[in-house]
Design a protein around this motif. Structure first.
Motif, mmCIF file in Angstrom:
data_model
loop_
_atom_site.group_PDB
_atom_site.id
_atom_site.type_symbol
_atom_site.label_atom_id
_atom_site.label_comp_id
_atom_site.label_asym_id
_atom_site.label_seq_id
_atom_site.Cartn_x
_atom_site.Cartn_y
_atom_site.Cartn_z
ATOM 1 N N SER A 286 0.750 -1.180 0.055
ATOM 2 C CA SER A 286 -0.065 -0.147 -0.170
ATOM 3 C C SER A 286 0.893 1.055 -0.131
ATOM 4 O O SER A 286 1.660 1.520 1.182
ATOM 5 C CB SER A 286 -0.944 0.018 1.156
ATOM 6 O OG SER A 286 -1.673 1.453 1.328
ATOM 7 N N CYS B 229 0.166 5.326 2.214
ATOM 8 C CA CYS B 229 -0.930 4.677 3.268
ATOM 9 C C CYS B 229 -1.582 5.569 4.191
ATOM 10 O O CYS B 229 -2.685 5.311 4.820
ATOM 11 C CB CYS B 229 -0.374 3.261 4.142
ATOM 12 S SG CYS B 229 0.663 3.874 4.992
ATOM 13 N N GLY C 258 -3.289 4.442 7.356
ATOM 14 C CA GLY C 258 -3.218 3.101 7.514
ATOM 15 C C GLY C 258 -4.624 2.404 7.129
ATOM 16 O O GLY C 258 -4.844 1.116 7.226
ATOM 17 N N PRO D 260 -4.318 -0.546 4.137
ATOM 18 C CA PRO D 260 -3.867 -1.489 4.118
ATOM 19 C C PRO D 260 -4.424 -2.491 5.207
ATOM 20 O O PRO D 260 -4.812 -3.733 5.126
ATOM 21 C CB PRO D 260 -2.399 -1.416 4.504
ATOM 22 C CG PRO D 260 -2.356 -0.052 5.247
ATOM 23 C CD PRO D 260 -3.406 0.782 4.339
ATOM 24 N N TYR D 261 -5.110 -1.738 6.261
ATOM 25 C CA TYR D 261 -6.019 -2.800 7.066
ATOM 26 C C TYR D 261 -7.167 -2.903 6.526
ATOM 27 O O TYR D 261 -7.392 -4.260 6.699
ATOM 28 C CB TYR D 261 -6.152 -1.762 8.303
ATOM 29 C CG TYR D 261 -5.183 -1.630 9.280
ATOM 30 C CD1 TYR D 261 -4.156 -2.660 9.728
ATOM 31 C CD2 TYR D 261 -4.772 -0.152 10.084
ATOM 32 C CE1 TYR D 261 -3.103 -2.336 10.728
ATOM 33 C CE2 TYR D 261 -3.826 -0.128 11.054
ATOM 34 C CZ TYR D 261 -2.789 -1.178 11.192
ATOM 35 O OH TYR D 261 -1.942 -0.813 12.180
ATOM 36 N N ALA E 208 -6.325 -6.165 4.733
ATOM 37 C CA ALA E 208 -5.930 -7.541 5.616
ATOM 38 C C ALA E 208 -7.490 -7.811 6.110
ATOM 39 O O ALA E 208 -7.744 -9.078 6.263
ATOM 40 C CB ALA E 208 -5.155 -6.735 6.913
ATOM 41 N N ILE F 26 1.461 -7.741 4.022
ATOM 42 C CA ILE F 26 1.156 -6.497 3.430
ATOM 43 C C ILE F 26 2.218 -5.566 4.081
ATOM 44 O O ILE F 26 2.300 -5.348 5.358
ATOM 45 C CB ILE F 26 -0.081 -6.031 3.825
ATOM 46 C CG1 ILE F 26 -1.391 -7.020 3.403
ATOM 47 C CG2 ILE F 26 -0.632 -4.707 3.648
ATOM 48 C CD1 ILE F 26 -2.595 -6.823 3.901
ATOM 49 N N ALA G 91 2.961 -1.377 4.268
ATOM 50 C CA ALA G 91 2.342 0.125 3.899
ATOM 51 C C ALA G 91 3.397 1.079 4.213
ATOM 52 O O ALA G 91 4.230 1.094 5.080
ATOM 53 C CB ALA G 91 1.246 0.248 4.917
ATOM 54 N N SER H 46 -0.772 -7.921 11.177
ATOM 55 C CA SER H 46 -0.690 -8.391 9.931
ATOM 56 C C SER H 46 0.172 -7.383 8.798
ATOM 57 O O SER H 46 0.232 -7.527 7.330
ATOM 58 C CB SER H 46 -1.848 -8.815 9.338
ATOM 59 O OG SER H 46 -2.851 -7.776 9.105
ATOM 60 N N VAL H 47 -0.040 -6.028 9.230
ATOM 61 C CA VAL H 47 0.607 -5.090 8.385
ATOM 62 C C VAL H 47 1.769 -4.461 8.982
ATOM 63 O O VAL H 47 1.971 -3.996 10.030
ATOM 64 C CB VAL H 47 -0.382 -3.879 8.095
ATOM 65 C CG1 VAL H 47 0.061 -2.822 7.267
ATOM 66 C CG2 VAL H 47 -1.736 -4.420 7.403
#
Length: 222
Positions: free
Chosen positions: A107, A110, A113, A116-117, A120, A136, A138, A187-188
């Motif tokens: 991303s 970003c 955020g 990207p979230y 996810a 992922i 960002a 996860s990001v």
């Protein structure tokens, strides 16, 4: 401040950060130049000279970035892109990799955020069994926004496009804000990057399976 100094500032922003400012935004740009020059204490010409010699992550540029980057974003903005990814691109990428490697998504630009979230969350909703196979990253140039992204605590305004079930699934109330699920947060990975730089490590061939960049490229020139 002279017109030539403002023009020089405008050109430096394009060269150093890739950002293009239309005529309609010149008054706001002039105010930014006044504030930054005053903060540096030695006048407009001295500030422009310093900026012309700065390359990211020089503090002169880092201090400027939060003033001139556009930070408007929210969860599931441009939802058609996310649907295209999870309904079409993701199944094909997973099939091509045969589950043998992780997929890498970037991303770019970003902000705080939400994009990207959202990706996810969408992956977990569409293909939960493969969530750990999607990595992922960002990137943004604005330090303040990256810190907000890492904190992952958002206002009602950021969640305005979420369905009720999504909000209940992925967020918990925290005072007047909403805190994102810890699993999604982890996860990001967020990185401070100036996309106008070469960034050879970021753009190595075959680094990414998908790049989301619509909301940053609109502010760049070719």
């Amino acid at each position: 401040m002279s017109a030539s100094e403002l023009g020089r500032f405008r050109a430096l922003l394009r060269d150093r950060l890739g950002l293009v400012f239309e005529e309609s935004r010149l008054n706001a740009l002039a105010e930014t130049l006044r504030r930054q020059s005053a903060a540096n204490g030695n006048g407009c010409n001295d500030y422009l000279q310093r900026l012309s010699q700065s390359f990211y992550p020089d503090e002169t540029l880092r201090a400027l970035a939060p003033e001139i980057t556009v930070t408007e974003t929210y969860f599931f903005r441009a939802a058609e892109q996310i649907r295209a990814f999870v309904e079409h691109a993701l199944p094909q990428l997973l099939a091509d990799s045969a589950g043998m490697r992780s997929l890498r998504v970037l991303s770019a630009g970003c902000a705080s955020g939400e994009e990207p979230y959202s990706l996810a969350m969408a992956v977990r909703e569409a293909a939960p069994e493969y969530a750990r196979k999607v990595s992922i990253v960002a990137a943004d140039v604005n330090q303040a926004m990256l810190q907000k992204a890492r904190n992952a605590c958002y206002s009602e305004w950021s969640l305005r496009e979420l369905e009720r079930a999504q909000r209940a699934r992925w967020f918990r109330a925290s005072g007047s804000s909403w805190r994102l699920d810890e699993q999604v947060r982890r996860s990001v990975v967020f990185e401070e990057r100036n996309l106008a730089d070469e960034n050879l490590d970021l753009w190595r061939p075959a680094s990414w399976d998908a790049v989301f960049c619509r909301n940053v490229l609109m502010y760049f020139d070719p």
